[in-house]
Design an enzyme around this catalytic site. Structure first.
Site, PDB file in Angstrom:
ATOM      1  CG  ASP A  14      -0.111  -0.395   2.494  1.00 12.69           C
ATOM      2  OD1 ASP A  14       1.079  -0.019   2.610  1.00 12.69           O
ATOM      3  OD2 ASP A  14      -0.689  -1.086   3.345  1.00 12.69           O
ATOM      4  CG  ASP A  43       1.360   3.995   4.446  1.00 15.44           C
ATOM      5  OD1 ASP A  43       0.235   3.488   4.353  1.00 15.44           O
ATOM      6  OD2 ASP A  43       2.389   3.360   4.746  1.00 15.44           O
ATOM      7  CG  ASP A  65       9.394   1.330  12.784  1.00 20.30           C
ATOM      8  OD1 ASP A  65       9.673   1.944  11.725  1.00 20.30           O
ATOM      9  OD2 ASP A  65       8.635   0.340  12.811  1.00 20.30           O
TER      10      ASP A  65
HETATM   11  P1  ATP Z   1       4.441  -3.339   5.789  1.00 19.12           P
HETATM   12  O1  ATP Z   1       5.195  -3.672   4.571  1.00 19.12           O
HETATM   13  O2  ATP Z   1       4.238  -4.503   6.630  1.00 19.12           O
HETATM   14  O3  ATP Z   1       3.213  -2.522   5.560  1.00 19.12           O
HETATM   15  P2  ATP Z   1       5.391  -0.915   6.888  1.00 19.12           P
HETATM   16  O4  ATP Z   1       6.773  -0.487   7.228  1.00 19.12           O
HETATM   17  O5  ATP Z   1       4.697  -0.203   5.783  1.00 19.12           O
HETATM   18  O6  ATP Z   1       5.450  -2.452   6.629  1.00 19.12           O
HETATM   19  P3  ATP Z   1       3.195  -0.120   8.470  1.00 19.12           P
HETATM   20  O7  ATP Z   1       2.663  -0.744   9.711  1.00 19.12           O
HETATM   21  O8  ATP Z   1       2.366  -0.138   7.253  1.00 19.12           O
HETATM   22  O9  ATP Z   1       4.588  -0.821   8.192  1.00 19.12           O
HETATM   23  O10 ATP Z   1       3.618   1.368   8.832  1.00 19.12           O
HETATM   24  C1  ATP Z   1       3.925   2.364   7.869  1.00 19.12           C
HETATM   25  C2  ATP Z   1       5.071   3.225   8.367  1.00 19.12           C
HETATM   26  O11 ATP Z   1       4.724   3.851   9.591  1.00 19.12           O
HETATM   27  C3  ATP Z   1       6.347   2.453   8.684  1.00 19.12           C
HETATM   28  O12 ATP Z   1       7.130   2.284   7.539  1.00 19.12           O
HETATM   29  C4  ATP Z   1       7.000   3.345   9.710  1.00 19.12           C
HETATM   30  O13 ATP Z   1       7.656   4.423   9.110  1.00 19.12           O
HETATM   31  C5  ATP Z   1       5.829   3.888  10.476  1.00 19.12           C
HETATM   32  N1  ATP Z   1       5.517   3.042  11.643  1.00 19.12           N
HETATM   33  C6  ATP Z   1       4.665   1.987  11.690  1.00 19.12           C
HETATM   34  N2  ATP Z   1       4.611   1.453  12.904  1.00 19.12           N
HETATM   35  C7  ATP Z   1       5.450   2.158  13.664  1.00 19.12           C
HETATM   36  C8  ATP Z   1       5.835   2.090  15.029  1.00 19.12           C
HETATM   37  N3  ATP Z   1       5.336   1.148  15.832  1.00 19.12           N
HETATM   38  N4  ATP Z   1       6.731   3.005  15.476  1.00 19.12           N
HETATM   39  C9  ATP Z   1       7.226   3.945  14.661  1.00 19.12           C
HETATM   40  N5  ATP Z   1       6.917   4.063  13.389  1.00 19.12           N
HETATM   41  C10 ATP Z   1       6.033   3.189  12.862  1.00 19.12           C
HETATM   42 MG    MG Z   2       2.646  -0.443   5.071  1.00 17.73          MG
END
Ligand code: ATP
Ligand code: MG
Length: 386
Positions: A16, A18, A93
């Site tokens: 996705d 964001d 993170d």
């Molecule tokens: P995925 O591929 O599983 O979606 P993702 O990195 O995109 O991994 P998401 O949960 O969709 O993870 O979160 C989007 C973004 O938001 C992350 O890339 C990170 O920058 C931020 N983020 C998500 N969760 C946290 C957290 N617990 N603490 C800090 N930043 C976070």
């Molecule tokens: Mg994501």
């Protein structure tokens, strides 16, 4: 931004996209009237653009402990103080998750050295380990997940404290941990996720009812679990549906089996023993990770069917074929046979039994079973957070 920029740079298709913006959720709503504002701990706007759902987050500011933001033992409960793009990057993170793609210039904005870390396949937590994991202990699991999913290696300052911080997960809402285990195990890298959890000593905290393995924080991985995770990864790869119900059945099978054997030895009937053992295993697990009832109900059926598969005499066995969860129960039997070759004849029996059965026609004639036909809502959708 975040995960999508990272995935694009790695040549993977992002799940996705964001969007991060300096506009507040209310201002986003003014521009996109059809958007919905969601979330409490972390307020977001959900914008629909030609059918696709896009998450729009306002840049977050840095957290300081004397801030009046809600927190509990260092855990941040509400995170809605807005800030600049650079501040936003720094409160993400890991560095590889903190890259922004500027839609106007097309440039990558990197305030934390995430680009270099990505090219060197390094997982690096932003800021201080003690503080950042404490703020949100789910980051411990996310570290394991990114190691498994992306094949990155954590640097020492990111990995060293993880095993000793594992107990922090006990304070995380169980529903959030359920979401995380689905992401860990049902998105195509389940085996590697378990390896990473073991390596970081996180497994026993996540699965307190499982037998302990050798080494701190490790569980004993039974063959059924190992086989199921491999099989699940393969199903994801080939686009077949996967369900948390089956995953939970495999995760908790070992204690269920051991406990039910103990009850049988104490004189209980096999069916009742299995039922009680199931109850105990699920109750123990939901203390840590929620398991929505629609899944745990199916998990129980899968387990109970294992006793019923043995009854192959007489006329009644055929009914089992038409039960809603027959296929899941049968697949689970096959997983068990990988551990216990004495189950082979039973597997053969039920494989053969399915031949020549016209499920559609027979279900159509049997009103009771027709109502019980598998419904799509039991199939797991891809996790929607992102
Ligand atoms: P995925 O591929 O599983 O979606 P993702 O990195 O995109 O991994 P998401 O949960 O969709 O993870 O979160 C989007 C973004 O938001 C992350 O890339 C990170 O920058 C931020 N983020 C998500 N969760 C946290 C957290 N617990 N603490 C800090 N930043 C976070
Ligand atoms: Mg994501």
């Amino acid at each position: 931004m975040g995960g999508s920029v990272r995935d694009l740079l790695l040549g993977k298709a992002p799940k996705d996209f964001d969007v991060a913006t300096s506009a507040t959720p209310e201002e986003v709503q003014d521009v996109f009237p059809r958007c919905r504002l969601i979330g409490r701990r972390f307020r977001l706007a959900h914008v629909r653009v030609s059918g696709a759902l896009i998450e729009v987050a306002t840049f977050r500011g840095m957290f300081s402990p004397d801030d009046d933001r809600d927190q509990q033992n260092g855990r941040i409960l509400s995170d809605n103080v807005f800030g600049t793009v650079e501040e936003d990057a720094k409160r993400r993170d890991f560095t590889i998750n903190a890259l922004f793609l500027d839609p106007v210039s097309g440039d990558i904005r990197d305030y934390v050295g995430g680009y270099k870390d990505l090219t060197e396949r390094r997982l690096r937590l932003i800021g201080d380990q003690g503080v950042r994991y404490q703020e949100d202990p789910v980051r411990l699991l996310r570290a394991a997940r990114f190691v498994a999913k992306l094949g990155v290696e954590p640097d020492e300052d990111t990995a060293k404290q993880i095993p000793s911080l594992a107990p922090l997960l006990e304070n995380v809402p169980t529903a959030r941990l359920f979401e995380e285990i689905c992401k860990l195990f049902l998105t195509g890298h389940g085996l590697r996720s378990l390896e990473a959890l073991q390596r970081f000593g996180l497994s026993t905290t996540l699965f307190p009812g499982l037998p302990k393995g050798s080494g701190p924080g490790k569980i004993l991985i039974g063959p059924v679990l190992h086989k199921t995770l491999g099989n699940t990864d393969e199903r994801v790869r080939t686009g077949k549906p996967v369900t948390p119900a089956f995953l939970i059945a495999a995760l908790l099978w070992q204690p269920v089996q051991e406990r039910s054997q103990a009850l049988i030895d104490a004189g209980e009937s096999e069916y009742v023993a299995l039922m009680n053992a199931s109850e105990e295993a699920i109750s123990a697990q939901v203390m840590r990770t929620a398991i929505p009832r629609r899944f745990s109900a199916v998990t129980r059926q899968i387990w109970l069917m294992q006793a019923r598969f043995k009854k192959t005499q007489g006329k009644r066995w055929k009914r089992l074929l038409y039960e809603q969860r027959f296929r899941a129960g049968y697949d689970f039997l096959l997983m068990r046979a990988s551990e216990d070759p004495s189950l082979e004849p039973l597997c053969k029996f039920w494989t053969k039994a399915q031949r020549g059965v016209d499920f559609q026609r027979d279900l159509g004639y049997d009103r009771g079973s027709a109502r019980d036909r598998p419904r799509n809502r039991y199939r797991r959708r891809a996790p929607t957070t992102g």
